[in-house]
Every structure is written in structure tokens, then in C-alpha cells.
Design a protein around this motif. Structure first.
Motif, PDB file in Angstrom:
ATOM      1  N   GLU A  65       0.837  -1.210   0.000  1.00 27.38           N
ATOM      2  CA  GLU A  65       0.000   0.000   0.000  1.00 27.38           C
ATOM      3  C   GLU A  65       0.867   1.253   0.000  1.00 27.38           C
ATOM      4  O   GLU A  65       0.595   2.203  -0.739  1.00 27.38           O
ATOM      5  CB  GLU A  65      -0.914   0.005   1.229  1.00 27.38           C
ATOM      6  CG  GLU A  65      -1.985  -1.062   1.221  1.00 27.38           C
ATOM      7  CD  GLU A  65      -2.689  -1.194   2.565  1.00 27.38           C
ATOM      8  OE1 GLU A  65      -3.903  -1.463   2.551  1.00 27.38           O
ATOM      9  OE2 GLU A  65      -2.025  -1.038   3.613  1.00 27.38           O
ATOM     10  N   ALA A  66       1.899   1.255   0.832  1.00 32.93           N
ATOM     11  CA  ALA A  66       2.777   2.414   0.930  1.00 32.93           C
ATOM     12  C   ALA A  66       3.499   2.664  -0.391  1.00 32.93           C
ATOM     13  O   ALA A  66       3.627   3.804  -0.830  1.00 32.93           O
ATOM     14  CB  ALA A  66       3.780   2.228   2.065  1.00 32.93           C
ATOM     15  N   ALA A 101       1.083   4.211  -2.902  1.00 31.22           N
ATOM     16  CA  ALA A 101       0.854   5.629  -2.606  1.00 31.22           C
ATOM     17  C   ALA A 101       2.066   6.462  -2.990  1.00 31.22           C
ATOM     18  O   ALA A 101       1.937   7.596  -3.464  1.00 31.22           O
ATOM     19  CB  ALA A 101       0.538   5.810  -1.123  1.00 31.22           C
ATOM     20  N   LEU A 102       3.254   5.907  -2.812  1.00 28.73           N
ATOM     21  CA  LEU A 102       4.490   6.619  -3.120  1.00 28.73           C
ATOM     22  C   LEU A 102       4.627   6.879  -4.621  1.00 28.73           C
ATOM     23  O   LEU A 102       5.111   7.935  -5.039  1.00 28.73           O
ATOM     24  CB  LEU A 102       5.682   5.788  -2.628  1.00 28.73           C
ATOM     25  CG  LEU A 102       6.983   6.507  -2.380  1.00 28.73           C
ATOM     26  CD1 LEU A 102       6.813   7.539  -1.280  1.00 28.73           C
ATOM     27  CD2 LEU A 102       8.060   5.525  -1.998  1.00 28.73           C
ATOM     28  N   LYS A 103       4.173   5.933  -5.427  1.00 32.95           N
ATOM     29  CA  LYS A 103       4.264   6.084  -6.890  1.00 32.95           C
ATOM     30  C   LYS A 103       3.452   7.274  -7.384  1.00 32.95           C
ATOM     31  O   LYS A 103       3.786   7.874  -8.403  1.00 32.95           O
ATOM     32  CB  LYS A 103       3.789   4.806  -7.590  1.00 32.95           C
ATOM     33  CG  LYS A 103       4.768   3.668  -7.484  1.00 32.95           C
ATOM     34  CD  LYS A 103       4.236   2.448  -8.206  1.00 32.95           C
ATOM     35  CE  LYS A 103       5.181   1.272  -8.013  1.00 32.95           C
ATOM     36  NZ  LYS A 103       4.663   0.040  -8.602  1.00 32.95           N
ATOM     37  N   ARG A 158       0.985  13.841   3.739  1.00 31.07           N
ATOM     38  CA  ARG A 158      -0.396  14.316   3.617  1.00 31.07           C
ATOM     39  C   ARG A 158      -1.021  13.820   2.308  1.00 31.07           C
ATOM     40  O   ARG A 158      -2.133  13.294   2.300  1.00 31.07           O
ATOM     41  CB  ARG A 158      -0.415  15.852   3.683  1.00 31.07           C
ATOM     42  CG  ARG A 158      -1.785  16.442   3.807  1.00 31.07           C
ATOM     43  CD  ARG A 158      -1.853  17.951   4.090  1.00 31.07           C
ATOM     44  NE  ARG A 158      -0.709  18.760   3.683  1.00 31.07           N
ATOM     45  CZ  ARG A 158       0.281  19.161   4.505  1.00 31.07           C
ATOM     46  NH1 ARG A 158       0.275  18.812   5.755  1.00 31.07           N
ATOM     47  NH2 ARG A 158       1.249  19.918   4.048  1.00 31.07           N
ATOM     48  N   MET A 159      -0.296  13.962   1.191  1.00 33.82           N
ATOM     49  CA  MET A 159      -0.827  13.533  -0.110  1.00 33.82           C
ATOM     50  C   MET A 159      -1.000  11.999  -0.147  1.00 33.82           C
ATOM     51  O   MET A 159      -1.998  11.507  -0.692  1.00 33.82           O
ATOM     52  CB  MET A 159       0.135  13.982  -1.227  1.00 33.82           C
ATOM     53  CG  MET A 159       0.156  15.485  -1.428  1.00 33.82           C
ATOM     54  SD  MET A 159       1.519  16.041  -2.495  1.00 33.82           S
ATOM     55  CE  MET A 159       0.982  15.426  -4.074  1.00 33.82           C
ATOM     56  N   ALA A 160      -0.054  11.261   0.417  1.00 29.52           N
ATOM     57  CA  ALA A 160      -0.138   9.797   0.418  1.00 29.52           C
ATOM     58  C   ALA A 160      -1.324   9.328   1.251  1.00 29.52           C
ATOM     59  O   ALA A 160      -2.074   8.431   0.842  1.00 29.52           O
ATOM     60  CB  ALA A 160       1.156   9.197   0.945  1.00 29.52           C
ATOM     61  N   LEU A 161      -1.520   9.931   2.414  1.00 25.81           N
ATOM     62  CA  LEU A 161      -2.663   9.574   3.263  1.00 25.81           C
ATOM     63  C   LEU A 161      -3.983   9.884   2.568  1.00 25.81           C
ATOM     64  O   LEU A 161      -4.947   9.121   2.672  1.00 25.81           O
ATOM     65  CB  LEU A 161      -2.592  10.289   4.614  1.00 25.81           C
ATOM     66  CG  LEU A 161      -1.509   9.782   5.571  1.00 25.81           C
ATOM     67  CD1 LEU A 161      -1.394  10.685   6.790  1.00 25.81           C
ATOM     68  CD2 LEU A 161      -1.787   8.346   5.988  1.00 25.81           C
ATOM     69  N   LYS A 162      -4.005  10.976   1.847  1.00 23.44           N
ATOM     70  CA  LYS A 162      -5.211  11.340   1.113  1.00 23.44           C
ATOM     71  C   LYS A 162      -5.520  10.310   0.029  1.00 23.44           C
ATOM     72  O   LYS A 162      -6.656   9.885  -0.136  1.00 23.44           O
ATOM     73  CB  LYS A 162      -5.034  12.749   0.493  1.00 23.44           C
ATOM     74  CG  LYS A 162      -6.298  13.354  -0.027  1.00 23.44           C
ATOM     75  CD  LYS A 162      -6.056  14.792  -0.453  1.00 23.44           C
ATOM     76  CE  LYS A 162      -7.342  15.456  -0.847  1.00 23.44           C
ATOM     77  NZ  LYS A 162      -7.156  16.859  -1.208  1.00 23.44           N
TER      78      LYS A 162
END
Length: 191
Positions: free
Chosen positions: A164-165, A168-170, A183-187
Motif C-alpha cells: 500500500e505504501a 501511494a508513493l508512486k 499528507r498527499m499519500a494519506l489522502k
């Protein structure tokens, strides 16, 4: 007791191999990952072994690599997992695939192995977590900057899986700062 055998392959009948060591024939059970990589009949091979003694039998298990043998030994230490089930797991998944399934907590990959049910798969994932080293598992996630590495570490610390991480990082821009990146990854993960 018996840690290694070197001899000629006299017979091959999956998962059993008969190894002729100076005139003595040893029956050795091997996972299919080892079986497929064995040389032809009559050729010399060295197998790392694990010797199991039970009330009703004495069984030798053989492996071409130390990683396979070590993983086998880790598996049989888990409650409810015997040598046959461990052999079945190593026949259905390579050591690297098993390590990746454990690190990503993918019980679905383990359930595909004959003899492994949902509860056993979940117990395996729990018991093996952190025990199969990164040298056996998947390659680390590629990060473009130190800030992205910090974002990845923060997401994992918050309880997100490596998979998952990494996803989101990509989605993040390469030049993102740590706080903005988190913040952007959590969103993106909350969608």
C-alpha cells in the motif's frame, strides 16, 4: 545428525530421490523446487539435509540451497506445521515468493498451496513475520529521494503494508517534501 549428502542420483520419483553415497542408498524427500533443479540420473549432486526422527519413521529431507533448508526449519517450528506441510509449501512457492507473501501479508498466495487452509495461512503469516529476511524477499521499494524514503517509512509506521505504501508513493511527485508527501499519500490511501 546428517547435514549433507553428496552422491549419485540413482532414482527420481517426486518428491523422493534415491541418492547413492558410496554404495549406500539414501531416500531423501525434496521439495519440487529442488527436484526440478536436480541433475540427471547417474550424475553427482550435493544435498543439504534435515533429519527427522519420529516414533514410526526416520525421514531425510534434502535441499539444494541453504535458504530452502533454513526456511524449512523455520516452518516446522510453527505449531501445526509438520515436515510434509513445510515440504508442500516449498514445493508450491519459492523461498523468495514465500518471503514476499509474508512481508505483504498475502494469505491468498499461501491458500493456493495444497493442504494449506485459511487459518493455517494466517498463522503462518503471523509466525513468519520478520523471520524471513529481506535477502529472501522482494526487492526494496525504489525511492526517488530521501524525502520519499521518509514518507514510505512513515506510512509503514502508521500501519500500512509495504504494498500500500509503495502504491501511494508512486502517485507522489518526485520533488515532494516529507510533510506534504505524507499528507498527499494519506489522502490517496483514504480513497
Amino acid at each position: 545428525m546428517i547435514g549433507r549428502l553428496t552422491g549419485l542420483i540413482a532414482e527420481k520419483a517426486p518428491p523422493l530421490v534415491l541418492l547413492d553415497v558410496n554404495g549406500v542408498g539414501y531416500e531423501v524427500d525434496v521439495p519440487m523446487s529442488t527436484f526440478y533443479n536436480l541433475p540427471n540420473l547417474g550424475e553427482r549432486v550435493t544435498l543439504l539435509t534435515h533429519f527427522v526422527v519420529r516414533e514410526d519413521a526416520q525421514v531425510l529431507f534434502g535441499f539444494l540451497t541453504a535458504a530452502e533448508r533454513e526456511t524449512f526449519r523455520l516452518l516446522i517450528r510453527i505449531s501445526g506445521v509438520g515436515p510434509r506441510m513445510a515440504l508442500s509449501l516449498l514445493s508450491g512457492l519459492s523461498v523468495a515468493e514465500l518471503a514476499q507473501a509474508v512481508s505483504l501479508q498475502e494469505s491468498g498466495r499461501l491458500v493456493k498451496v495444497p493442504g494449506i487452509g485459511k487459518k493455517t495461512a494466517e498463522r503462518l503469516l503471523l509466525e513468519l513475520k520478520g523471520k524471513l529476511g529481506p535477502e529472501l524477499g522482494h526487492a526494496p521499494v525504489a525511492v526517488a529521494s530521501e524525502a520519499q524514503a521518509d514518507v514510505l517509512q512513515a506510512l509503514v509506521a502508521l500501519g500500512y503494508s509495504d504494498k500500500e505504501a509503495a502504491a501511494a508513493l508512486k502517485a507522489l511527485p518526485a520533488d515532494v517534501g516529507v510533510s506534504d508527501g505524507i499528507r498527499m499519500a494519506l489522502k490517496s490511501l483514504s480513497k
